[in-house]
Scaffold this motif. Structure first.
Motif, short mmCIF file in Angstrom:
data_model
loop_
_atom_site.label_atom_id
_atom_site.label_comp_id
_atom_site.label_asym_id
_atom_site.label_seq_id
_atom_site.Cartn_x
_atom_site.Cartn_y
_atom_site.Cartn_z
N THR A 1 0.84 -1.21 0.00
CA THR A 1 0.00 0.00 0.00
C THR A 1 0.86 1.24 0.00
N VAL A 2 0.44 2.23 -0.79
CA VAL A 2 1.03 3.56 -0.74
C VAL A 2 -0.07 4.55 -0.37
N ILE A 3 0.18 5.33 0.67
CA ILE A 3 -0.73 6.40 1.05
C ILE A 3 -0.04 7.73 0.76
N GLN A 4 -0.74 8.62 0.07
CA GLN A 4 -0.22 9.97 -0.16
C GLN A 4 -1.34 10.98 0.11
N GLU A 5 -1.07 11.90 1.01
CA GLU A 5 -2.05 12.92 1.35
C GLU A 5 -1.33 14.21 1.75
N SER A 6 -1.78 15.32 1.21
CA SER A 6 -1.18 16.61 1.54
C SER A 6 -1.81 17.17 2.81
N PHE A 7 -1.07 18.02 3.50
CA PHE A 7 -1.59 18.67 4.69
C PHE A 7 -0.90 20.01 4.87
N ILE A 8 -1.58 20.90 5.55
CA ILE A 8 -1.04 22.23 5.84
C ILE A 8 -1.13 22.47 7.33
N THR A 9 -0.02 22.85 7.92
CA THR A 9 -0.03 23.13 9.35
C THR A 9 -0.79 24.42 9.64
N ARG A 10 -1.33 24.53 10.83
CA ARG A 10 -2.14 25.65 11.34
C ARG A 10 -3.59 25.53 10.89
N ASN A 11 -4.48 25.28 11.85
CA ASN A 11 -5.90 25.16 11.54
C ASN A 11 -6.57 26.53 11.47
N LEU A 12 -7.85 26.53 11.15
CA LEU A 12 -8.56 27.79 10.95
C LEU A 12 -8.62 28.61 12.24
N GLU A 13 -8.82 27.96 13.37
CA GLU A 13 -8.85 28.68 14.63
C GLU A 13 -7.53 29.41 14.87
N GLU A 14 -6.43 28.72 14.62
CA GLU A 14 -5.11 29.33 14.81
C GLU A 14 -4.89 30.46 13.81
N TYR A 15 -5.41 30.29 12.59
CA TYR A 15 -5.29 31.34 11.58
C TYR A 15 -6.08 32.58 12.00
N LEU A 16 -7.26 32.38 12.55
CA LEU A 16 -8.06 33.51 13.02
C LEU A 16 -7.37 34.20 14.20
N ASP A 17 -6.76 33.42 15.09
CA ASP A 17 -6.02 34.01 16.21
C ASP A 17 -4.83 34.82 15.71
N PHE A 18 -4.18 34.30 14.67
CA PHE A 18 -3.02 35.00 14.10
C PHE A 18 -3.43 36.35 13.51
N ASN A 19 -4.68 36.42 13.03
CA ASN A 19 -5.20 37.66 12.44
C ASN A 19 -6.19 38.37 13.37
#
Length: 467
Positions: free
Chosen positions: A240-258
């Protein structure tokens, strides 16, 4: 022929034969002869495995890790499976195309053919021969499964945890996890675990890694990464090969950042493509000056949609529609989930209400039935019915000309709208008064019926001629 000329011919022939023998291709010799000719007896181990290409049993990839300084990298293959895989006299060298993967940290040979054999990889390092364990190709009998099914949690923003399943496979011996940057394929980390779980960068259950230095750099917030996992059997075949992209920092953290920005409401809604169970469109109204447009999504519907920590950013295709009056993300996924769209204008952050993607449970109905009345010159009146799902709370009407130029975009709570009249219009996306229609010209009307969770149950599209 003179003796001198005869000696020259003999010398050239011997030189040519010697070169081809060393080349090991034109006049092949087996792997055992190559090993015997090497100066060392303690062969270093080359990390290598093989997998069939996604959906193609006629193409196999032989992955290997070339240590820094590795040279003369070679691929050897047996004539059949019916051999002692440790009898290296049965392996012959083959010339295969090789390419770099994960920014060159790994490489792979590409092998065409549906036959199954034993194979292995060798290279020279510091003047010594290194050899992989035999790899059993199973491209026909057990083709590699390629999927993106992995659960990614973030107990800490920059330390994601990945968990996965064996998908019914019972002979996985070890798991190889790679983290790379999505944009340029830069290698970040490569580890081996015996468990179906890995946390970046926790070495508690890591049994081996190919990192130099051993501890990789910290992940960077708002950067897109690719997680790759290979489930490898004892005979070095990748099940099996699993490939999935991801981006660090969720929406809550993004809203806090702004947090210094004022939060405003963005207009956005979702619909499934006509007749598709995997393609959804997430429409939004990009106000003038909008920048840093973002798309966030939950793992599934079984979450609190008002908890913004459940939303992870995803980078998916975004393009203009209705002449740029709206833009839409194209989402390819068969699962239902919640999503949110954001963008920034100066010191304001625009965030949509949660959109419930229901591509499986409530696919959008696409129709053409609409009544057009022309009692008032150049001001057609449109009336429609709800269709199968009678739960729409408002309707968007978009009018475009024959060349798809945007003319008007309005929202009503009623199932009727008259062009150029705002009597029952509750909101609009056109910034100016729409242009007059032209007699006998061709136009198109698009009506979308939206539910309270911002999913489009109904799309009606019809071309009409102005009278």
């Amino acid at each position: 022929m003179t003796v001198k000329n005869l000696l020259i011919i003999i010398f050239v022939s011997l030189f040519f034969f010697s070169c081809t023998e060393d080349n090991d291709v034109t006049v092949p010799r087996n792997l055992q002869e190559y090993i015997t000719a090497s100066t060392n007896n303690d062969l270093g181990n080359v990390i290598a495995c093989a997998a069939s290409a996604s959906g193609n049993t006629n193409l196999s990839y032989i992955f290997y890790y070339p240590e820094a300084g590795a040279t003369d990298i070679r691929y050897y293959e047996a004539d059949s499976l019916n051999i002692d895989n440790q009898d290296f006299s049965k392996y012959r060298r083959k010339n295969l195309t090789k390419t770099a993967v994960f920014g060159g940290k790994l490489e792979r040979f590409a092998r065409s053919g549906d036959n199954e054999n034993w194979c292995l990889v060798t290279y020279m390092l510091d003047g010594e021969l290194h050899k992989s364990n035999p790899i059993r190709l199973k491209n026909e009998t057990k083709p590699t499964s390629w999927t993106n099914a992995v659960t990614i949690k973030f107990p800490e923003t920059l330390k994601p945890t990945f968990t996965w399943s064996d998908f019914g496979v019972t002979d996985n011996a070890i798991y190889f996890e790679v983290i790379s940057e999505k944009e340029d394929d830069t290698f970040v980390s490569g580890t081996y675990t015996l468990d179906k779980i890995f946390t970046y960068f926790d070495t508690t259950n890591v049994v081996n890694n190919i990192n130099v230095p051993l501890t990789p750099v910290n992940l960077v917030a708002d950067t897109e990464y690719l997680f790759t996992m290979m489930a490898v059997s004892k005979d070095n075949w990748v099940n099996t090969v699993i490939q999935e992209s991801f981006i660090t920092r969720n929406l809550e953290e993004y809203l806090d950042f702004n947090a210094t920005k004022t939060i405003e409401k963005a207009t956005a809604f979702g619909a499934s493509s006509s007749g598709s169970t995997s393609l959804s469109y997430i429409y939004y109204n990009p106000l003038v000056g909008a920048s840093d447009m973002r798309y966030y999504e939950t793992d599934n519907l079984a979450v609190d949609e008002t908890d913004f920590s459940n939303y992870r950013r995803k980078k998916i295709t975004d393009q203009a529609t209705f002449d740029g009056a709206l833009r839409r993300y194209s989402r390819t996924d068969t699962n239902d989930s919640w999503c949110i769209v954001t963008f920034i204008i100066d010191d304001k952050l625009y965030k949509s209400d949660p959109i419930k993607i229901k591509i499986q449970t409530r696919p959008t109905e696409w129709l053409t039935d609409i009544t057009i009345e022309t009692s008032e010159r150049l001001m057609p009146k449109f009336t429609w019915l709800d269709g199968t799902f009678v739960e729409n709370v408002k309707y968007l009407q978009v009018v475009t000309d024959k060349e798809d130029n945007f003319l008007s975009g309005t929202f009503t709570e009623e199932k009727t709208f008259q062009y150029y009249l705002d009597a029952n219009v509750i909101d609009k996306i056109n910034l100016e008064t729409p242009a007059d229609l032209i007699f006998d010209a061709e136009y198109k009307i698009t009506v979308m019926g939206l539910s309270t969770d911002n999913w489009v149950n109904l799309v009606i599209q019809k071309t009409f001629t102005v009278e």
